[in-house]
Design a protein around this motif. Structure first.
Motif, PDB file in Angstrom:
ATOM      1  N   ALA A  25      -3.089  -9.868   7.485  1.00 27.16           N
ATOM      2  CA  ALA A  25      -3.733 -10.487   6.319  1.00 27.16           C
ATOM      3  C   ALA A  25      -3.271  -9.803   5.040  1.00 27.16           C
ATOM      4  O   ALA A  25      -2.956 -10.469   4.051  1.00 27.16           O
ATOM      5  CB  ALA A  25      -5.252 -10.428   6.445  1.00 27.16           C
ATOM      6  N   VAL A  26      -3.195  -8.487   5.062  1.00 27.91           N
ATOM      7  CA  VAL A  26      -2.728  -7.739   3.884  1.00 27.91           C
ATOM      8  C   VAL A  26      -1.283  -8.110   3.574  1.00 27.91           C
ATOM      9  O   VAL A  26      -0.921  -8.337   2.414  1.00 27.91           O
ATOM     10  CB  VAL A  26      -2.880  -6.215   4.103  1.00 27.91           C
ATOM     11  CG1 VAL A  26      -2.211  -5.426   2.991  1.00 27.91           C
ATOM     12  CG2 VAL A  26      -4.357  -5.841   4.216  1.00 27.91           C
ATOM     13  N   LYS A  27      -0.444  -8.214   4.606  1.00 26.87           N
ATOM     14  CA  LYS A  27       0.964  -8.597   4.405  1.00 26.87           C
ATOM     15  C   LYS A  27       1.068  -9.994   3.793  1.00 26.87           C
ATOM     16  O   LYS A  27       1.875 -10.230   2.895  1.00 26.87           O
ATOM     17  CB  LYS A  27       1.725  -8.563   5.732  1.00 26.87           C
ATOM     18  CG  LYS A  27       1.989  -7.183   6.258  1.00 26.87           C
ATOM     19  CD  LYS A  27       2.686  -7.276   7.615  1.00 26.87           C
ATOM     20  CE  LYS A  27       2.854  -5.931   8.258  1.00 26.87           C
ATOM     21  NZ  LYS A  27       3.481  -6.045   9.589  1.00 26.87           N
ATOM     22  N   ARG A  28       0.250 -10.931   4.294  1.00 34.54           N
ATOM     23  CA  ARG A  28       0.281 -12.303   3.762  1.00 34.54           C
ATOM     24  C   ARG A  28      -0.102 -12.326   2.291  1.00 34.54           C
ATOM     25  O   ARG A  28       0.564 -12.980   1.478  1.00 34.54           O
ATOM     26  CB  ARG A  28      -0.674 -13.203   4.557  1.00 34.54           C
ATOM     27  CG  ARG A  28      -0.217 -13.532   5.946  1.00 34.54           C
ATOM     28  CD  ARG A  28      -1.062 -14.627   6.572  1.00 34.54           C
ATOM     29  NE  ARG A  28      -2.470 -14.320   6.647  1.00 34.54           N
ATOM     30  CZ  ARG A  28      -3.079 -13.767   7.677  1.00 34.54           C
ATOM     31  NH1 ARG A  28      -2.376 -13.434   8.758  1.00 34.54           N
ATOM     32  NH2 ARG A  28      -4.378 -13.554   7.666  1.00 34.54           N
ATOM     33  N   LEU A  29      -1.147 -11.615   1.945  1.00 32.54           N
ATOM     34  CA  LEU A  29      -1.609 -11.604   0.557  1.00 32.54           C
ATOM     35  C   LEU A  29      -0.596 -10.932  -0.367  1.00 32.54           C
ATOM     36  O   LEU A  29      -0.361 -11.395  -1.483  1.00 32.54           O
ATOM     37  CB  LEU A  29      -2.974 -10.929   0.463  1.00 32.54           C
ATOM     38  CG  LEU A  29      -4.101 -11.697   1.166  1.00 32.54           C
ATOM     39  CD1 LEU A  29      -5.343 -10.835   1.298  1.00 32.54           C
ATOM     40  CD2 LEU A  29      -4.405 -12.995   0.443  1.00 32.54           C
ATOM     41  N   ARG A  30       0.018  -9.869   0.102  1.00 33.55           N
ATOM     42  CA  ARG A  30       1.059  -9.195  -0.710  1.00 33.55           C
ATOM     43  C   ARG A  30       2.272 -10.106  -0.893  1.00 33.55           C
ATOM     44  O   ARG A  30       2.886 -10.131  -1.960  1.00 33.55           O
ATOM     45  CB  ARG A  30       1.457  -7.878  -0.070  1.00 33.55           C
ATOM     46  CG  ARG A  30       0.396  -6.821  -0.245  1.00 33.55           C
ATOM     47  CD  ARG A  30       0.855  -5.459   0.191  1.00 33.55           C
ATOM     48  NE  ARG A  30      -0.195  -4.493  -0.030  1.00 33.55           N
ATOM     49  CZ  ARG A  30      -0.432  -3.453   0.753  1.00 33.55           C
ATOM     50  NH1 ARG A  30       0.345  -3.234   1.806  1.00 33.55           N
ATOM     51  NH2 ARG A  30      -1.411  -2.632   0.493  1.00 33.55           N
ATOM     52  N   ALA A  31       2.626 -10.840   0.146  1.00 32.07           N
ATOM     53  CA  ALA A  31       3.761 -11.771   0.036  1.00 32.07           C
ATOM     54  C   ALA A  31       3.457 -12.859  -0.984  1.00 32.07           C
ATOM     55  O   ALA A  31       4.308 -13.212  -1.797  1.00 32.07           O
ATOM     56  CB  ALA A  31       4.067 -12.392   1.401  1.00 32.07           C
ATOM     57  N   LEU A  32       2.254 -13.383  -0.950  1.00 29.75           N
ATOM     58  CA  LEU A  32       1.864 -14.426  -1.900  1.00 29.75           C
ATOM     59  C   LEU A  32       1.885 -13.886  -3.327  1.00 29.75           C
ATOM     60  O   LEU A  32       2.341 -14.558  -4.250  1.00 29.75           O
ATOM     61  CB  LEU A  32       0.479 -14.972  -1.552  1.00 29.75           C
ATOM     62  CG  LEU A  32       0.089 -16.269  -2.222  1.00 29.75           C
ATOM     63  CD1 LEU A  32       1.001 -17.403  -1.769  1.00 29.75           C
ATOM     64  CD2 LEU A  32      -1.352 -16.618  -1.918  1.00 29.75           C
ATOM     65  N   GLU A  33       1.434 -12.667  -3.487  1.00 24.90           N
ATOM     66  CA  GLU A  33       1.435 -12.033  -4.805  1.00 24.90           C
ATOM     67  C   GLU A  33       2.864 -11.810  -5.303  1.00 24.90           C
ATOM     68  O   GLU A  33       3.173 -12.034  -6.474  1.00 24.90           O
ATOM     69  CB  GLU A  33       0.685 -10.703  -4.721  1.00 24.90           C
ATOM     70  CG  GLU A  33       0.556  -9.978  -6.031  1.00 24.90           C
ATOM     71  CD  GLU A  33      -0.186  -8.660  -5.880  1.00 24.90           C
ATOM     72  OE1 GLU A  33      -0.863  -8.284  -6.851  1.00 24.90           O
ATOM     73  OE2 GLU A  33      -0.095  -8.004  -4.816  1.00 24.90           O
TER      74      GLU A  33
END
Length: 198
Positions: free
Chosen positions: A112-120
């Motif tokens: 989840a953290v990786k997904r959010l960082r990628a989106l950012e």
């Protein structure tokens, strides 16, 4: 956006308590079709200030006057889904904003953290392909011919994964594999000798 039909009414009352002057409509996929259509048309006509909804908006509703989206528990969505939902705002000349509400990092999964960082990291126009590649790295490509849908793509990298898959398919077909030697290109420099060879 609050993606839990079971608690959307409670969230409505919470927001209404803090912002009593704001007109809020609720929309979700368990509503009767006519009721849902009525709510959407009323929101689009400006009768409501806020549309509190589930991910039903992901499926292509065009709302050009909407310029802000708040996604509650964004950590529970997939990367492609977040990208799609984020794209529901900013469909006109007005600047758009997407706020992703999450618990503290330590309470989220690593993915989840990786997904959010990628989106950012990929917030510019046309970032869809880069996000799709990052999503593939996070989730894994899975097995091509099997039922297992996860893989080791993160450790290998997508390019090396593709090359390894091509080599495996060639071997299965009995095709000629390039002779040994140093693997071509910088991306293979850390591999053991003969990795891409017979």
């Amino acid at each position: 956006m609050h993606n839990r039909v079971q608690t959307i009414d409670a969230m409505y009352h919470y927001v209404k308590k803090h912002l009593p002057q704001v007109e809020i409509a609720i929309a979700h996929g368990q509503m009767h079709e006519r009721s849902l259509e009525g709510v959407m048309l009323a929101f689009l006509s400006g009768r409501y200030d806020v549309l509190m909804c589930t991910s039903i908006i992901e499926s292509g509703l065009d709302m050009p006057n909407v310029n802000t989206i708040i996604i509650n528990r964004a950590d529970r969505f997939g990367l492609a889904q977040l990208y799609q939902i984020r794209g529901r705002v900013g469909r006109s000349a007005r600047r758009a904003y997407a706020y992703l509400m999450t618990p503290q990092s330590r309470l989220m999964t690593r993915d989840a953290v990786k997904r959010l960082r990628a989106l950012e990291a990929h917030s510019d126009l046309g970032a869809g392909f880069a996000l799709a590649m990052r999503d593939l790295e996070i989730r894994g490509a899975g097995t091509i011919l099997g039922a297992r849908q996860s893989g080791f793509i993160e450790e290998l990298g997508y390019d090396l994964y593709q090359e390894t898959a091509r080599e495996a398919i060639a071997r299965l077909k009995g095709a000629e594999i390039p002779s040994c030697g140093d693997p071509p290109g910088e991306r293979y420099r850390d591999l053991p000798a003969g990795h891409l060879c017979k």
